[in-house]
Design a protein around this motif. Sequence first.
Motif, PDB file in Angstrom:
ATOM      1  N   ASP A   1       0.654  -1.169   0.150  1.00 34.76           N
ATOM      2  CA  ASP A   1       0.173  -0.049   0.134  1.00 34.76           C
ATOM      3  C   ASP A   1       0.858   1.237  -0.021  1.00 34.76           C
ATOM      4  O   ASP A   1       0.559   2.327  -0.836  1.00 34.76           O
ATOM      5  CB  ASP A   1      -0.732  -0.287   1.116  1.00 34.76           C
ATOM      6  N   ALA A   2       1.817   1.135   0.964  1.00 33.09           N
ATOM      7  CA  ALA A   2       2.803   2.566   0.680  1.00 33.09           C
ATOM      8  C   ALA A   2       3.516   2.722  -0.339  1.00 33.09           C
ATOM      9  O   ALA A   2       4.040   3.585  -0.710  1.00 33.09           O
ATOM     10  CB  ALA A   2       3.656   2.253   1.943  1.00 33.09           C
ATOM     11  N   ALA A   3       3.857   1.177  -1.008  1.00 34.62           N
ATOM     12  CA  ALA A   3       4.625   1.374  -2.322  1.00 34.62           C
ATOM     13  C   ALA A   3       3.796   2.086  -3.385  1.00 34.62           C
ATOM     14  O   ALA A   3       4.195   2.893  -4.252  1.00 34.62           O
ATOM     15  CB  ALA A   3       5.149   0.007  -2.843  1.00 34.62           C
ATOM     16  N   LYS A   4       2.420   1.757  -3.362  1.00 31.25           N
ATOM     17  CA  LYS A   4       1.518   2.447  -4.410  1.00 31.25           C
ATOM     18  C   LYS A   4       1.163   4.001  -4.169  1.00 31.25           C
ATOM     19  O   LYS A   4       0.974   4.686  -5.295  1.00 31.25           O
ATOM     20  CB  LYS A   4       0.382   1.603  -4.320  1.00 31.25           C
ATOM     21  N   LYS A   5       1.782   4.322  -3.098  1.00 34.52           N
ATOM     22  CA  LYS A   5       1.593   5.704  -2.780  1.00 34.52           C
ATOM     23  C   LYS A   5       2.978   6.423  -3.132  1.00 34.52           C
ATOM     24  O   LYS A   5       3.183   7.707  -2.790  1.00 34.52           O
ATOM     25  CB  LYS A   5       1.258   6.049  -1.051  1.00 34.52           C
ATOM     26  N   GLY A   6       3.967   5.610  -3.399  1.00 34.57           N
ATOM     27  CA  GLY A   6       5.193   6.375  -3.758  1.00 34.57           C
ATOM     28  C   GLY A   6       6.514   5.910  -3.218  1.00 34.57           C
ATOM     29  O   GLY A   6       7.329   6.406  -3.408  1.00 34.57           O
ATOM     30  N   SER A   7       6.395   5.353  -2.113  1.00 37.52           N
ATOM     31  CA  SER A   7       7.688   4.630  -1.220  1.00 37.52           C
ATOM     32  C   SER A   7       8.424   3.879  -2.037  1.00 37.52           C
ATOM     33  O   SER A   7       7.899   2.671  -1.818  1.00 37.52           O
ATOM     34  CB  SER A   7       7.079   4.273   0.243  1.00 37.52           C
ATOM     35  N   ALA A   8       9.590   4.293  -2.187  1.00 39.36           N
ATOM     36  CA  ALA A   8      10.723   3.516  -2.842  1.00 39.36           C
ATOM     37  C   ALA A   8      10.935   2.281  -1.984  1.00 39.36           C
ATOM     38  O   ALA A   8      11.279   1.039  -2.179  1.00 39.36           O
ATOM     39  CB  ALA A   8      11.648   4.169  -3.289  1.00 39.36           C
ATOM     40  N   LYS A   9      11.407   2.863  -0.607  1.00 34.15           N
ATOM     41  CA  LYS A   9      11.863   1.798   0.521  1.00 34.15           C
ATOM     42  C   LYS A   9      10.842   0.798   0.846  1.00 34.15           C
ATOM     43  O   LYS A   9      11.080  -0.254   0.931  1.00 34.15           O
ATOM     44  CB  LYS A   9      12.034   2.742   1.678  1.00 34.15           C
ATOM     45  N   ALA A  10       9.424   1.259   0.795  1.00 34.42           N
ATOM     46  CA  ALA A  10       8.447   0.401   1.111  1.00 34.42           C
ATOM     47  C   ALA A  10       8.309  -0.652  -0.087  1.00 34.42           C
ATOM     48  O   ALA A  10       8.298  -1.867   0.044  1.00 34.42           O
ATOM     49  CB  ALA A  10       7.048   1.057   1.252  1.00 34.42           C
ATOM     50  N   LEU A  11       8.612  -0.331  -1.334  1.00 37.26           N
ATOM     51  CA  LEU A  11       8.595  -1.400  -2.388  1.00 37.26           C
ATOM     52  C   LEU A  11       9.685  -2.195  -2.381  1.00 37.26           C
ATOM     53  O   LEU A  11       9.481  -3.492  -2.575  1.00 37.26           O
ATOM     54  CB  LEU A  11       8.560  -0.360  -3.781  1.00 37.26           C
TER      55      LEU A  11
END
Length: 787
Positions: free
Chosen positions: A435-445
């Motif tokens: 969910d965080a990656a979909k919001k743009g967090s590269a670290k979360a991805l």
Amino acid sequence: MKRTLYIIIAAMLLSLPVMAQDARNRATETIVQDVLALVPIQNQADFNNEMQPLVAAAPKSITMLAAMLKPAAQRVNAKVEYAIHGAVAFAGTNDAYADKVREGLKQAITAQSDKDAKQFLENELRLLSKTEDVAYVAHKASTSYAKAYDKLVKLGGNAGKQITKAVKSKDHAMRMQALKFATANGLATDELAADVTKKYQSLGEEAKCDVLNWLGDNKIASQKALLTEAVAQGGKPAKAAIEALGKIGGEDAMKVLIDQLGGTNNAEAFRALSAFPTKLNLLEPLKAANGSKKVSLMKLASARHYTEAAEEIFRLAIGKEYTDAALDALPGVVTTNQTALTLGSLAFADNVKYVPKWQKAAAASLQTLSADDQYNEISKFLNTPKIENKDRFYPLLAATGTDASVSALEKIGGVAAIEALGTSTNYKAAKPLLDAAKKGSAKALKSYVNLVNSKERNLDNRSAKLSEAFELAKTVADKKDILSKLAGTPTRNAFLLASKQLDDKELGYTAATTAKEIITKTTEDIEYDVAKTSLEKCINIFKATGDADDGYAVDALRQKLSEMKPVEPYVLSDEEKAQGFELLFDGTNLDNFVGNKVGYVPINGCINVTANYGNESNLYTKKEYRDFVFRFEFCFLRPGVNNGVGIRTPMGVDAAYDGMCEVQILDHDDPIYAGLREYQVHGSVYGVIPAKRIKHKPLGEWSEEEIRVQGNHITVTVNGEVIVDGDIKEACKGHNVAPDGSNNNPYTVDHHNHPGMFNKTGHIGFLGHGAGLKFRAVRVLDLTKKK
């Protein structure tokens, strides 16, 4: 401020509840690093468990360790030397490994340029040396050595004087031959040691070292006075004496070694104390020491997990003079007794540079607790209103790996909480990370990708999730990372994703490497035209590098291409043509079917099933049938495959109940179906007529099946054997639903209602319950036309 901090922590702790007390398939590099992370190893069982794979990996493991040795002045060799010495000690009692370790030491000595490191390695080799190795340590063998050795052999138990005489030799190899003989033949006694050491003062420096080493190797405690004197005299003999005292042990030896810490011989004393054979008494020396000696004692206490020093080191950590060294040492000494103190110090640390060190100390104090108890201890502080820097606890919370920690961090939200979730080993953290990656967090991805790659065991799910992550990736580095991980997910979909990147200048090489790995490992079919085009592109990419390894890749892909052939369409036999069979699938297209043509894919002459469970995942014949003979071949690709054939079924319903029936397609031999009911085995008319249980062919082999339906009668034949032959109406005594209108039907085997059982016509359907199955040669004979 530090004293005030301690008082604040203590006051806060009084208000908190009292805490309760208390494979592998590794590469050599990993084995070495794992051992270094654990030394010194206090428990004998643990020591054996770690040393066995280390020595089994010799000589490579030994040469790798030896290459890590630094000049003694840097004082960083303790763990490496401990590991090498541990391997030598283990191999010394396990002949199966001695030769490999010995060879590793020989190679390491040749490669080593540092004099102190070379001496250390030579000393270790001496512990394992055979007679033939004596010459290796110094000079090539010669007749004089052979004669001297023969003389020792002849003297046997009376060789003491000859050994004592040899010690005075200026030839290192000759001395070592004699001393080694004494050790090997039980002559290393207090009496011989006394005779040998009488000559000590007249010996040269190298000879003195040989004698001192020999005393230590044989643990001759009667010569501790000489060893202590040698330490005081300094030079190379002092270093050898320190090593010897470390092997012999005892309170007096311990005191001598502790006195050497912080001085010229700090490295040697630290190494000797790290491997000391008995428990150390470090608390009082630690309290009394100053400067570099105090620092060395803290490091030693940490390395030896000397928990008695925990409170003293904690006191130094919240002081000023030794804060850094004490914080570095804390993780090795803290126990659950210090959990509250370390967590409190973490909360109130006013210098942010020390926060990571306090986190390490807190984590170490928690490690013997269960995951749930760790979570509870951390939560006490996290839920304390007076604590402001709560984000400092997030990584510790995530490290518990509990479901509760994932839920808590997901609820907290924010950058710090999500970054902490990225360190969790709990697979449930994948969702909030995505969910965080979909919001743009590269670290979360990146964290999501690592978690999926390590935790998701289902190849289809892993491939799908990594592919989704690839679409979210913004940087070339992240895309390369995901492509590299897909190389370990040998599915058709992963191959297709990699193939799409082959024309990308930045991703092409990584994509080619991934495609090569998948095509050589996958058990799934990949369309001939797609695979051929992609592999030809891979070959061109590898050829362009000129690298030797890539040349091997080119050869492997060319071989793979030579094995691939385009599919010939399936044709009916003359007999089936004469009977009137209709070919529903000839290997090229699904034109005779409707429904899920994404989960059911024609590849290389087969219908490959990738469908998940659900009525929307089924594939149906375009036509509806009344009475018919349905023939097909099936092949299980993975254990536990579950599918079915819907008979006279409407589309979009559960054919087992709203169709006439579902005939099971199931790998019932797999252990996951140990509790299977009789009406669920392969071929059963689900819930109505149990089938005779058959033994399936091995994975990857084809079986033939025929389902004949006439009126209410159904016959199922697999590989020529009839496994069902019955009338569904008779099986349920005419009651497809419960007479009383309830959901409990006493007339069916599964006691469920089957309202569609008496359907007169309907589609034939493949009912998807998961991937890992292929069909081919699908044909049907419409018996209604025969009437």
